[in-house]
Design an enzyme around this catalytic site. Structure first.
Site, mmCIF file in Angstrom:
data_model
loop_
_atom_site.group_PDB
_atom_site.id
_atom_site.type_symbol
_atom_site.label_atom_id
_atom_site.label_comp_id
_atom_site.label_asym_id
_atom_site.label_seq_id
_atom_site.Cartn_x
_atom_site.Cartn_y
_atom_site.Cartn_z
ATOM 1 C CB THR A 122 -0.933 0.019 1.203
ATOM 2 O OG1 THR A 122 -1.335 1.362 1.168
ATOM 3 C CG2 THR A 122 -0.133 -0.238 2.661
ATOM 4 C CE1 TYR A 146 -4.178 -2.477 5.016
ATOM 5 C CE2 TYR A 146 -3.703 -0.308 4.629
ATOM 6 C CZ TYR A 146 -3.952 -1.566 4.245
ATOM 7 O OH TYR A 146 -3.814 -1.707 2.938
HETATM 8 N N1 LIG Z 1 -8.769 -1.489 -2.059
HETATM 9 C C1 LIG Z 1 -7.774 -0.633 -1.828
HETATM 10 O O1 LIG Z 1 -7.829 0.299 -2.166
HETATM 11 C C2 LIG Z 1 -6.256 -1.165 -1.427
HETATM 12 C C3 LIG Z 1 -5.282 -0.035 -1.263
HETATM 13 C C4 LIG Z 1 -4.113 -0.629 -0.810
HETATM 14 C C5 LIG Z 1 -3.831 -2.010 -0.508
HETATM 15 N N2 LIG Z 1 -4.804 -2.882 -0.639
HETATM 16 C C6 LIG Z 1 -4.451 -4.395 -0.388
HETATM 17 O O2 LIG Z 1 -5.175 -5.116 -1.112
HETATM 18 C C7 LIG Z 1 -5.602 -6.255 -0.840
HETATM 19 C C8 LIG Z 1 -6.969 -6.548 -1.100
HETATM 20 O O3 LIG Z 1 -7.864 -5.549 -0.864
HETATM 21 P P1 LIG Z 1 -9.380 -5.650 -1.145
HETATM 22 O O4 LIG Z 1 -9.685 -4.440 -1.368
HETATM 23 O O5 LIG Z 1 -9.683 -6.737 -2.234
HETATM 24 O O6 LIG Z 1 -9.791 -6.161 0.395
HETATM 25 P P2 LIG Z 1 -10.989 -7.196 0.674
HETATM 26 O O7 LIG Z 1 -11.516 -6.838 1.995
HETATM 27 O O8 LIG Z 1 -12.267 -6.769 -0.327
HETATM 28 O O9 LIG Z 1 -10.507 -8.623 0.376
HETATM 29 C C9 LIG Z 1 -9.547 -9.229 1.178
HETATM 30 C C10 LIG Z 1 -9.960 -10.620 1.273
HETATM 31 O O10 LIG Z 1 -9.068 -11.393 2.265
HETATM 32 C C11 LIG Z 1 -10.244 -12.277 2.921
HETATM 33 N N3 LIG Z 1 -9.362 -12.457 4.237
HETATM 34 C C12 LIG Z 1 -9.300 -11.813 5.304
HETATM 35 N N4 LIG Z 1 -8.573 -12.371 6.381
HETATM 36 C C13 LIG Z 1 -8.586 -13.750 5.789
HETATM 37 C C14 LIG Z 1 -7.818 -14.867 6.151
HETATM 38 N N5 LIG Z 1 -7.052 -14.640 7.581
HETATM 39 N N6 LIG Z 1 -7.762 -16.083 5.498
HETATM 40 C C15 LIG Z 1 -8.455 -15.801 4.264
HETATM 41 N N7 LIG Z 1 -9.054 -15.009 3.803
HETATM 42 C C16 LIG Z 1 -8.931 -13.684 4.557
HETATM 43 C C17 LIG Z 1 -11.628 -11.399 3.090
HETATM 44 O O11 LIG Z 1 -12.536 -12.527 3.239
HETATM 45 C C18 LIG Z 1 -11.626 -10.824 1.733
HETATM 46 O O12 LIG Z 1 -12.363 -11.683 0.617
HETATM 47 C C19 LIG Z 1 -5.412 -6.172 0.572
HETATM 48 O O13 LIG Z 1 -4.008 -6.919 1.222
HETATM 49 C C20 LIG Z 1 -5.256 -4.680 0.945
HETATM 50 O O14 LIG Z 1 -4.312 -4.193 1.926
HETATM 51 C C21 LIG Z 1 -6.051 -2.667 -1.111
#
Ligand SMILES: NC(=O)c1ccc[n+]([C@@H]2O[C@H](COP(=O)([O-])OP(=O)(O)OC[C@H]3O[C@@H](n4cnc5c(N)ncnc54)[C@H](O)[C@@H]3O)[C@@H](O)[C@H]2O)c1
Length: 335
Positions: A122, A146
């Site tokens: 991130t 985070y």
């Molecule tokens: N969305 C953004 O703007 C953004 C920005 C920077 C980084 N990220 C990173 O991208 C990644 C995905 O983000 P997203 O927006 O798709 O989030 P999201 O919450 O939609 O997806 C995360 C998924 O991980 C699953 N999960 C959580 N803990 C778990 C565990 N212990 N075991 C198995 N599954 C688990 C959740 O059920 C979910 O489906 C994350 O690592 C986040 O930090 C996202």
């Protein structure tokens, strides 16, 4: 390698980004297995031809089973808790899920001889910078629990790479937004803190006003400036990074954004023009952990991955997000 079908293992593949990633990979004929505990995801919008395993990505037995059954060439690690302000209230949860589970996951992968990892990171790991855009070599200064867990994952893999001969690419996302161009998937989640999601909820009459957290940042209109990348461009970069990693076996870090910044007020004004609707706003206090300005320098990804953000025009982001919001308007999956 580029023409070969690749076997991918996605952690967190049922989330917002993972679902979009799965569609792209399946569309192109690759093989996808997913581990997701569904704590913040759903299987409903995933493509059909994936192999789905419900469970914790830190669970050694489950991970071994998935690897043995699918023999992935590469892992894309997306699972985790992702809400910056919530991590101040629940640091134990964030360190446990994002770091301890990741530690156990990587250890099991290494035992199973998995060598290649593409990792969700991130822009929140960068500190404030005087530069207009942020480069990968700029200093790290994460504020929130985070973002500290995300930087810790990078450090962990750097150290493991030296001793275990594994390869990684860290992808540092800026603000991911928008929905599938065919409206097959998009963002869910009532806890969403993303401004685009909040705007389209307002347009779809799920909110009566929009809170803006802080109007005294050192920016031209006092609101935070962010760089929005369309989720389709983001997952396209993951595929290109995966091919690059398998081909070059070289550790890399790439920023993924559009390279252009918009203030929160500017995004709201754009939305008012596109949807022809006045948006009611309310200024409230700043949230913990928000930087004034986060805009990516994306020259490195463009040059090395031969990637370009084609869909990240802010109007396209808002329109696709709004179509998706309309689709799920009355769905019981809307959490
Ligand atoms: N969305 C953004 O703007 C953004 C920005 C920077 C980084 N990220 C990173 O991208 C990644 C995905 O983000 P997203 O927006 O798709 O989030 P999201 O919450 O939609 O997806 C995360 C998924 O991980 C699953 N999960 C959580 N803990 C778990 C565990 N212990 N075991 C198995 N599954 C688990 C959740 O059920 C979910 O489906 C994350 O690592 C986040 O930090 C996202």
């Amino acid at each position: 390698m580029i023409n070969k079908k690749i076997k991918f293992l996605l952690t967190g593949g049922a989330g917002y980004i993972g679902t979009q990633m799965s569609h792209l990979l399946i569309d192109l004929g690759h093989q996808v297995s997913i581990i997701d505990d569904l704590s913040n995801g759903t299987q409903k919008y995933l493509p059909k031809n994936i192999k789905f395993y419900k469970g914790n990505y830190g669970n050694k037995n489950l991970v071994k089973k998935v690897i043995n059954e699918n023999k992935p060439d590469l892992v894309i690690h997306l699972a985790g808790n992702i809400i910056q302000y919530e991590s101040y209230e629940k640091p134990l949860l964030y360190y446990e899920n994002n770091l301890i589970n990741a530690f156990n996951f990587f250890r099991t992968c290494i035992e199973c001889k998995i060598k290649n990892f593409v990792i969700s990171s991130t822009a929140a790991i960068y500190g404030n910078t005087k530069n207009k855009t942020i480069r990968e070599i700029d200093p790290n200064n994460p504020y929130s629990p985070y973002s500290r867990t995300k930087l810790s994952i990078e450090w962990l893999l750097e150290d493991l790479s030296n001793s275990e001969k594994i390869n990684y690419i860290f992808l540092r996302y800026f603000n991911v937004a928008g929905a599938d161009m065919q409206t097959r998937c998009g963002q869910l989640g009532k806890k969403s803190t993303h401004i685009v999601k909040i705007i389209v909820e307002y347009i779809q009459k799920k909110r009566t006003e929009i809170s803006i957290f802080g109007n005294n940042f050192q920016t031209y209109d006092g609101t935070c400036i962010r760089d929005f990348i369309h989720v389709h461009d983001l997952v396209d970069a993951h595929l290109k990074a995966s091919i690059y990693l398998l081909k070059n076996k070289k550790n890399e870090v790439f920023n993924l954004g559009s390279g252009r910044g918009y203030s929160v007020i500017e995004v709201i004004k754009k939305a008012e023009a596109i949807f022809n609707k006045k948006i009611k706003i309310k200024f409230t206090n700043r949230r913990n952990g928000d930087n004034a300005r986060l805009v990516a320098n994306i020259s490195k990804a463009k040059k090395q991955l031969i990637w370009y953000p084609k869909y990240s025009d802010i109007a396209n982001i808002l329109k696709t997000a709004c179509l998706w919001e309309e689709k799920i308007k009355n769905s019981r999956d809307k959490k």
